[in-house]
Design a protein around this motif. Sequence first.
Motif, mmCIF file in Angstrom:
data_model
loop_
_atom_site.group_PDB
_atom_site.id
_atom_site.type_symbol
_atom_site.label_atom_id
_atom_site.label_comp_id
_atom_site.label_asym_id
_atom_site.label_seq_id
_atom_site.Cartn_x
_atom_site.Cartn_y
_atom_site.Cartn_z
ATOM 1 N N VAL A 1 14.652 -81.045 -20.487
ATOM 2 C CA VAL A 1 13.639 -81.103 -19.342
ATOM 3 C C VAL A 1 12.697 -82.307 -19.830
ATOM 4 C CG1 VAL A 1 11.577 -80.192 -18.326
ATOM 5 C CG2 VAL A 1 13.707 -78.962 -18.617
ATOM 6 N N VAL A 2 12.489 -82.398 -21.139
ATOM 7 C CA VAL A 2 11.382 -83.403 -21.644
ATOM 8 C C VAL A 2 11.988 -84.735 -21.473
ATOM 9 C CG1 VAL A 2 10.360 -84.315 -23.818
ATOM 10 C CG2 VAL A 2 10.122 -81.722 -23.259
ATOM 11 N N ALA A 3 13.130 -85.052 -21.701
ATOM 12 C CA ALA A 3 14.051 -86.227 -21.654
ATOM 13 C C ALA A 3 14.209 -86.537 -20.285
ATOM 14 C CB ALA A 3 15.539 -86.057 -22.516
ATOM 15 N N ARG A 4 14.881 -85.344 -19.301
ATOM 16 C CA ARG A 4 15.263 -85.902 -18.114
ATOM 17 C C ARG A 4 14.950 -85.019 -16.842
ATOM 18 N NH1 ARG A 4 19.215 -86.516 -21.707
ATOM 19 N NH2 ARG A 4 19.762 -84.273 -22.013
ATOM 20 N N GLY A 5 13.598 -84.390 -16.999
ATOM 21 C CA GLY A 5 13.084 -83.708 -15.992
ATOM 22 C C GLY A 5 13.693 -82.430 -15.519
ATOM 23 N N ARG A 6 14.960 -82.412 -16.082
ATOM 24 C CA ARG A 6 15.763 -80.994 -15.682
ATOM 25 C C ARG A 6 16.819 -80.719 -16.643
ATOM 26 N NH1 ARG A 6 18.803 -83.278 -10.343
ATOM 27 N NH2 ARG A 6 19.548 -85.321 -11.313
ATOM 28 N N ALA A 7 17.446 -79.640 -16.553
ATOM 29 C CA ALA A 7 18.713 -79.273 -17.413
ATOM 30 C C ALA A 7 19.784 -78.661 -16.429
ATOM 31 C CB ALA A 7 18.240 -78.342 -18.429
ATOM 32 N N ARG A 8 20.816 -79.305 -16.528
ATOM 33 C CA ARG A 8 22.022 -79.107 -15.982
ATOM 34 C C ARG A 8 22.850 -78.216 -16.943
ATOM 35 N NH1 ARG A 8 22.702 -84.093 -11.820
ATOM 36 N NH2 ARG A 8 22.268 -85.167 -13.926
ATOM 37 N N ILE A 9 23.147 -77.044 -16.896
ATOM 38 C CA ILE A 9 23.836 -76.386 -18.065
ATOM 39 C C ILE A 9 25.188 -75.651 -17.384
ATOM 40 C CG2 ILE A 9 21.728 -76.067 -19.317
ATOM 41 C CD1 ILE A 9 22.202 -73.004 -18.904
ATOM 42 N N ALA A 10 26.349 -75.372 -17.997
ATOM 43 C CA ALA A 10 27.382 -74.704 -17.772
ATOM 44 C C ALA A 10 27.675 -73.487 -18.819
ATOM 45 C CB ALA A 10 28.633 -75.663 -17.546
ATOM 46 N N ILE A 11 27.691 -72.574 -18.230
ATOM 47 C CA ILE A 11 27.990 -70.974 -18.907
ATOM 48 C C ILE A 11 29.393 -70.608 -18.709
ATOM 49 C CG2 ILE A 11 25.480 -70.604 -19.130
ATOM 50 C CD1 ILE A 11 26.000 -68.531 -16.879
ATOM 51 N N SER A 12 29.730 -69.774 -19.870
ATOM 52 C CA SER A 12 30.927 -69.129 -19.969
ATOM 53 C C SER A 12 30.984 -67.790 -19.427
ATOM 54 C CB SER A 12 31.879 -69.214 -21.254
ATOM 55 O OG SER A 12 32.398 -70.527 -21.361
ATOM 56 N N GLY A 13 31.980 -67.137 -19.273
ATOM 57 C CA GLY A 13 32.054 -65.771 -18.914
ATOM 58 C C GLY A 13 32.588 -64.901 -20.085
ATOM 59 N N GLY A 14 33.273 -63.729 -19.759
ATOM 60 C CA GLY A 14 33.768 -63.032 -20.957
ATOM 61 C C GLY A 14 32.604 -61.905 -21.550
ATOM 62 N N SER A 15 32.676 -61.442 -22.554
ATOM 63 C CA SER A 15 31.862 -60.182 -23.046
ATOM 64 C C SER A 15 30.649 -61.042 -24.075
ATOM 65 C CB SER A 15 32.633 -59.381 -23.666
ATOM 66 O OG SER A 15 33.371 -59.974 -24.783
ATOM 67 N N THR A 16 31.109 -61.745 -24.805
ATOM 68 C CA THR A 16 30.265 -62.345 -25.752
ATOM 69 C C THR A 16 28.635 -62.855 -25.478
ATOM 70 O OG1 THR A 16 32.078 -62.870 -27.098
ATOM 71 C CG2 THR A 16 30.249 -63.724 -27.843
ATOM 72 N N PRO A 17 28.762 -63.461 -24.153
ATOM 73 C CA PRO A 17 27.274 -64.138 -23.960
ATOM 74 C C PRO A 17 26.595 -63.159 -23.261
ATOM 75 C CG PRO A 17 29.111 -65.400 -22.435
ATOM 76 C CD PRO A 17 29.951 -64.293 -23.514
ATOM 77 N N LYS A 18 27.094 -62.013 -22.869
ATOM 78 C CA LYS A 18 26.149 -61.085 -22.186
ATOM 79 C C LYS A 18 24.907 -60.428 -22.709
ATOM 80 C CE LYS A 18 28.891 -57.760 -19.575
ATOM 81 N NZ LYS A 18 29.850 -56.328 -19.664
ATOM 82 N N ALA A 19 24.926 -60.185 -24.095
ATOM 83 C CA ALA A 19 23.672 -60.072 -24.750
ATOM 84 C C ALA A 19 22.951 -61.194 -24.760
ATOM 85 C CB ALA A 19 24.101 -59.352 -26.181
#
Length: 264
Positions: free
Chosen positions: A34-52
Amino acid sequence: MPPKLKIVYSVAPDAAALARRAAEYFVDAVERSVVARGRARIAISGGSTPKATFALLADPDQPWRQRMPWDRLELYWVDERCVPPSDPDSNYRMTREVMLDHVPLAPGQIHRIEGELEPGVGAARYEAELRGSFHLEGAEPPRFDLVQLGMGPDGHTASLFPHSAALHELRRLAVANHVEAKDAWRITLTWPVINHAADVFFLVAGEDKAQILKEVLLGPRDAERLPSQLIAPANGILTLLLDKAAAEFLPASGEGGMGTIERI
Ligand code: 6PG
């Protein structure tokens, strides 16, 4: 000679500590973008590990929900199962239940993969969504600010499974991929798109991942069998956030649980 890849891994004592480190990593990366480009475009995965981690990002009693600049975030997925968004197997549903229903993200900021459609149509529409929302021209790939990946016990990442057709896709941004082992279709970003991101990190936990992590990071190159080996970000740096159980067979980490591996 392919460029050297610097793999930086951080080992947390347990899964709960790993989730906190990952929440910190997400917010740090988004703030930087956001500091560098004014926004953030992120891609996330599924599965169980990222839930927490997603639950921590949404938790009003934790520091990360307050810090996250939600109004500057554009959320995408790395992959999706070919099921409706209401299905228990849907990555979108998992993310909605643990995070999206609890944070101030507008529908226009959420770029879901339409798993309910015929796989080829779903992949083509996601590619069109990427081209449209990133304002791409010609063969230009999207440059995500952050991509979060997981790793399966078979060495797959995203929905890039061993010996599957999507491993050979170099032109398209997203494809439908049939997964023999599951006799199921998935829609996935292609690995050149993942490698074009500004920041790519694996989030991996549990003893059932220790052997495959060792093979992927320290074993001979065999990307057909170990698709996670295709992940080599163009900036030459790959980050892994691990728990102690998953990192069991890696070289001992040093100060603060940090370690590095150089790979060709
Ligand atoms: C998916 C994922 C996939 C996942 C790995 C690890 O849709 O399943 O995107 O690539 O990251 O399978 O899954 P776990 O975190 O459940 O071990």
